[in-house]
Every structure is written in structure tokens, then in C-alpha cells.
Design an enzyme around this catalytic site. Sequence first.
Site, short mmCIF file in Angstrom:
data_model
loop_
_atom_site.label_atom_id
_atom_site.label_comp_id
_atom_site.label_asym_id
_atom_site.label_seq_id
_atom_site.Cartn_x
_atom_site.Cartn_y
_atom_site.Cartn_z
N ASN A 175 0.83 -1.22 0.00
CA ASN A 175 0.00 0.00 0.00
C ASN A 175 0.86 1.26 0.00
OD1 ASN A 175 0.97 0.14 2.59
ND2 ASN A 175 -1.03 0.14 3.60
N SER A 226 9.33 -11.20 14.57
CA SER A 226 10.33 -10.25 15.04
C SER A 226 10.89 -10.71 16.37
CB SER A 226 9.66 -8.89 15.22
OG SER A 226 10.46 -8.03 15.98
N TYR A 228 3.00 -3.49 19.17
CA TYR A 228 3.64 -4.04 17.97
C TYR A 228 4.09 -5.49 18.21
CZ TYR A 228 7.29 -5.26 14.71
OH TYR A 228 8.05 -5.95 13.81
N LYS A 267 2.66 -9.34 16.72
CA LYS A 267 3.45 -10.42 16.11
C LYS A 267 3.22 -11.74 16.84
CE LYS A 267 5.24 -8.10 12.80
NZ LYS A 267 5.12 -8.48 11.39
N TYR A 281 12.93 -11.80 12.99
CA TYR A 281 14.04 -10.93 12.57
C TYR A 281 14.73 -10.33 13.78
CZ TYR A 281 11.32 -10.42 8.17
OH TYR A 281 10.60 -10.60 7.01
N PHE A 282 16.05 -10.27 13.72
CA PHE A 282 16.76 -9.41 14.65
C PHE A 282 16.90 -8.04 13.98
CE2 PHE A 282 17.41 -11.72 18.56
CZ PHE A 282 16.72 -12.86 18.21
N PHE A 334 21.70 6.46 24.20
CA PHE A 334 20.83 6.32 25.37
C PHE A 334 21.43 5.34 26.38
CE2 PHE A 334 18.17 7.73 21.85
CZ PHE A 334 17.51 8.82 22.42
N ARG A 393 22.93 -5.11 20.06
CA ARG A 393 21.90 -5.70 19.21
C ARG A 393 22.56 -6.60 18.18
NH1 ARG A 393 19.60 -4.21 22.88
NH2 ARG A 393 17.87 -2.73 23.08
N ARG A 418 16.86 4.80 27.72
CA ARG A 418 15.54 4.98 27.14
C ARG A 418 14.64 3.89 27.71
NH1 ARG A 418 15.82 5.18 20.74
NH2 ARG A 418 16.54 3.07 21.21
N GLY A 448 12.28 0.98 28.19
CA GLY A 448 11.94 -0.15 27.33
C GLY A 448 13.15 -0.80 26.68
#
Lengths: 389, 389
Positions: free
Chosen positions: A38, A147, A171, A175, A216-217, A258, A271, A343, A345
Amino acid sequence: MSTTLKRVLVTGGAGYIGSHVVFALQETRRYKVISIDNHHNSHPRALERVAQIAKANLPADATEQDRESTEIDAHAADLTKEDEVRAVFGKYGKGGIWGVIHIAAYKAVGESTEIPLTYYQNNVSATISLLQIMSEYECTRFVYSSSATVYGTPPKIPIPETTRLQADSPYGRSKVMCEQILQDLCAGLSSSTLHALMLTAMPAEPQRWRAISLRYFNPAGAHPSGLIGEEPRGRPGNLFPLLAHMAVGRVPPDLKVFGNDYPTPDGTCVRDYIHVVDLARGHLLALDALAPTSRVWEGVGEQEAKIKAYNLGKGKGMSVLQIIEAMRKATGFDYKYEIVGRRRGDVPDLTADPALAEKELGFKAPQDLETMCRDLWNWQTKNPKGYDE
Amino acid sequence: MSTTLKRVLVTGGAGYIGSHVVFALQETRRYKVISIDNHHNSHPRALERVAQIAKANLPADATEQDRESTEIDAHAADLTKEDEVRAVFGKYGKGGIWGVIHIAAYKAVGESTEIPLTYYQNNVSATISLLQIMSEYECTRFVYSSSATVYGTPPKIPIPETTRLQADSPYGRSKVMCEQILQDLCAGLSSSTLHALMLTAMPAEPQRWRAISLRYFNPAGAHPSGLIGEEPRGRPGNLFPLLAHMAVGRVPPDLKVFGNDYPTPDGTCVRDYIHVVDLARGHLLALDALAPTSRVWEGVGEQEAKIKAYNLGKGKGMSVLQIIEAMRKATGFDYKYEIVGRRRGDVPDLTADPALAEKELGFKAPQDLETMCRDLWNWQTKNPKGYDE
């Protein structure tokens, strides 16, 4: 018209990951790609570029079918609009589409807490509706873009697929819900449930579903051609595109880190970044593994669920500071950063255990951080304004 | 047109629980009921009967408004069809509907394993869509019909609301998902998320939602008038209506008891049955508690989620054999039963801890097993064929 190309529908085909997945499919010359997008967070030009790469890569002795595999049947359609999706399936009729790679979704964690209904509609309701239309058209092979966020704050690093799913955001929960729905859809058919089915007046759904969820990472980089890459809507929320946009002068270089007091080697968050081309190849492996003869299903009994979930990561953690340094080398841009508070979370480390994907899918993510930075910078310098020419 | 009656939309209003809830609302003469029902598992005549009881109960000095409260604006509409639902809200305009009691759902656990997509569409997608339409029409008060099945196999009996949610079936998972979606929708608005919201181009959703999830245990019985009651589609899957149908001769009396070797007083499964009239009153208490001044929200901070979940049960377990005996007394029918093996998925005991609902909502379920049997039998003998005259 070809008889041996398998038609595969890619949702979100024009997006960052989608366009690289479409490229990976075309590279095999075994698939004919249909795309639904879209263009909420993507540009139609991406697929033109993908087809351009595929055509350029054709061998001199390319067959008619090879050439057909480089054509993309791209639809500007919205998955929340059943009629639009049904029209695409209708074009090919029952059994006409071999499988679906469902990538389209909203993906901003922060935004999902603000407009959760929009996220649930776009990510969950649209998936349910897509699966129902697939069912109508007897298309029951499904690769799902999940994810690492499904793990929330994982109890163990590296993270194996057996980790309990406990997402921290709408989000992430969208998933998890889709993975659960797929689990139920792919469940084996027991004799007692078969009996119950015969007693009910409701229409039966096909029961031969196979699905693979890919968790996914952190995808990074771009196709080495520099023709396709990530083009986020607005100011980039992720580190790599943010650094690229700073280096190319699209956003002010007010870089914030952060927290540097996490329990990680240099104190910044870690990460698991994976080159988007490696990630895309994982989709191809998953799609191929939907064949009933794939070794993925060895030992899965008739009455067991035909669904698998795999981490797609390198299994190698990289810190914020490492990434800034690698991008400095790639771009020559002298990033100045300010260390600010943590940050809310953020968790210290999200590194995949990629062993299962390697063992069962034969998946590898060989490309390193330097390559991700080089390919990202190549894309960014060739397309400083993204797909807008 | 009245100005002080609050309009409340009841979805599934013509169903077994829905019709009793509508009655409970009308009894107060404070609400004007709008009903949406697709009559998948209900009969339009149920609401005619409810209105009939309400009219009969009007006092001699009933006001115009009292009389208006006995009228039901009943719509034969399907929640999976957005346009049909939007038309109902459109009739009353923005702010025109005070709150929604969302009861409509598919509810057969076994069937949900056979047609999971149908369940997820009907129970989850339809709820997301309903919430979105409510949002458009600035209606943000929501009572949700959840279920004790969200607890799956609970670690502790009686079951408190703090038990982890881990449903064992697609039906149960559809209820868990909706509770999670509501949780996200009712989340408090933090200053940082407010800031993020200003940065995004996406439309904001109203953030003043309040919701109460009611986790039903096992409703039984009928309104004492005998005018409304349970009329299951096909052979009853639940014990009470099955026993009633056997006694009235609608199904063969081949009664099976699944297992008598459970760790319960008489070896048969124990469930927490609650009179449907008591259950219905719980909805009224929940609806009233959606007012911001309700004691339910005392101590809930501005940045905390405005959502609560309550068990609706008696907190008293009753075994299969106890129920058969009580129904024997009520009906005079001499049930012969065969003890057969345990049924897969059955757990020994599902008894609610009802303390929180009593403390915060003032909820009580005073009616006993004998009353449930008496009222069920009264309904069944007056309506041997249900609503089909």
C-alpha cells in the site's frame, strides 16, 4: 505463459525488507513474484529497481521463462481491504499462487503504543483476512515476518526460539498473536476433531497448512548494487539509517546515545545486526522449506502442528558505539554524540541464538558489520533522497 | 426523545447471555438498549420477549422515559461487516452511544480448533473493528465478555484474576487477545508518548478508554419468567442444556460422564455454575463502574491503564454428578448415565475466586444450584422447542 515458475505473493514487497526478498526470489529464476503493497512506508520505484537488477543479471542464454521470472506483478493494494486482496488471488484462481511471504506490517514500537488499534487492525486483522482469502484460493504455504520483539525482555542471551513469547509493546504483541493464530491454523487434525467437524454445519477450512515464522533481529545494509535500500518515513527511528542520514546531511547530526551504563562490554546496548541481503535469503530458504519433503518437517507427526519458528540473526552482538565507529569508517563522517539517560523499554542485549535456523534451514548470515556499513553508505550516497529522484 | 436515558449497545443481545443482560439493563429504566446480533446462535424473538417482560414490569405511574427504556433498537447486523456496524453508530452520531457491552462471539471450544480462522475473525478482528468504529464515534466505554477459559489449566483453585493467562484453545486465545488489545487501548498516556504522538503524521486515537473484562465461569438457568433462556444450536455441548433437552425428549437420553477418577470429592469434574440472571447483573455493575467516579478506579493513576478484569462466578464448585442429581430433582427425569473415559482437555476443577468482583463491583451471585435447575426447567417446559413456536 510459463508452467514451471511458482507464483509467490510477497506482501509489503516494495518495502525495505520486501524489496530485498523479492530480489532473492528473482535471483533463483524459479519464482514469479506477485507483490501487494500500500506504499505506506515504501516506494513503488523500489520494485522497478529490483526488476532492473534481475534483468541485468540474466545470463546471455536466458530462456523465456527466465525472462518471465524478472517481471513483477505489483499491486498497489491494502491488506485491510479484503476486496483488493481477493482481486489479486482471483486473477490467478484456485491453486494459482503457490505460497505467500507476508512481510507487510506497521513496525514502529513507540507508535504502536499510541495507536494500538491501528496496529492491531493492520498487523492482526489483515493477517487473519489474508489467511482466509488464501484458504478460499487453496493456497496454504505461508512465510511470516515475525520479530525478535516477541521475546520482550528475554531471560537468556543468546535467545533460542524456545524462549517464552512475552512482548512488551502492541507491535510485539501483534506479532505474537499472528504466530499463535498460525500455530492453531497449522495444528494437526486428530481423529476426534475430525469427527467433531463432521457434526458441525460450519464450513471446514483446509487443514494442510504449513507455516514458518521468521523472527528478525536487526536488519541493516542494502543491496550492493546501491539500487535498493532502506528509506524510512520521517526521521529514522533506527540507528543505521539515522547515521546514514546524518552523514548525508538529511538530518542534523545531534546524535544521542541512550545510556552507557548497561552491563555490556562498552556499556551501550547490544543488538544483533544482520545484513538485509542475508536476511532476505533466509526467506528463500523458508519458502523452499514449505515443501512437504523438506527436512524441516522430518520427525513432525501427522497430528502435530506444521509450523516452525526461526531466529534470523547473526548470533553476534554489536554495541551502539561499535556501530557508530564502523559507520565513521565507512562514511568518513565525524559523528559527535552525547551520552544521555537510558531509554525506557530498552534492554541491554538482544542477540539471537541462530543455531536452529542454521541446522534446519541451512541459514547463514556471513556478511559482517563493515559490509553492512559499506552497502548502506553506497545506497545512501547514490540515493541521498531515497527513491525520490 | 429522552435526554437522560443512556444509550448502550449490546452485541449478541439476542443470545442466551445477551438477552438476560438486556433485561438487566431495562430493569433499571436508566438505559436505552441498542442490540446488534447476526442470529448465528440466537433468535430475534428473544428480544421481543425481553421487551415484553420489561413492559409488564413497568409501574403504574411509569413516565414516558420509563416506557422508552423498554423499547429495544434491535439490528440484525454482523460485526465482521464494518459498514453494518458503522450504520448503527451513525444513526446516533458522535457521542450518541454511551457505552458498549460486547458479548457477541463464537464460543465452542472444540469447533474453534477446527475452524480457527473463523473464530479469530469473528472474535478478534470483529472486536478490533468494533473498537475502531467506537473510536470514530467517540464512544470509549467498554464491557467485554471474556471467559474463564483464558486461564487454561490454572495452577491454583479457586482462580484469582491475577492468574497468568494461558488459554488452551483458539477460542480461549481469542479471548486473551482481546483482553490484551483492550489493555493496550486503555493504557495511560505518558508525557514521552504524548511527545512521540505529536511527531507522527498518523491520526491519534482517543485516549480516555475505560474497559472492564468479565471472565465468565459457567452460566446456567434462565429468567424466572420462563420467557427467555438458552437455546443452543444443534445438540447441546454443555451439561445443563443437554440435561434439559434429554428431560424434555429433544435428544436421546444417552448421557455420558467423562471420567470419575478426578481428584475431586466424587471423582467427576467440578465447575463453577452461576445463575445467568446473576451473571447479567454483573454486566450492569460493570457498566455502571465505567463512570470515572466509580470506586473501581480509586488508586489507578493517570498514567496507568484504565482496565479491570473480574471473575463472574459463585466461587462454589459443583460436580457433574451433583448437577445430574439436582436436575433429576427439578425435572423428575430419571437420568441414566454411563461413566466413560476422561475427555481430552478437561481439567478437574475450575472454580472462581469471586472476591475481587464482590469487593470492587459489589457483585454477588446468590442464586443456588436448585434455583438454576428450577428456572432452566421452567424455561424448557414452557418452550420445549426453544423460540420456535
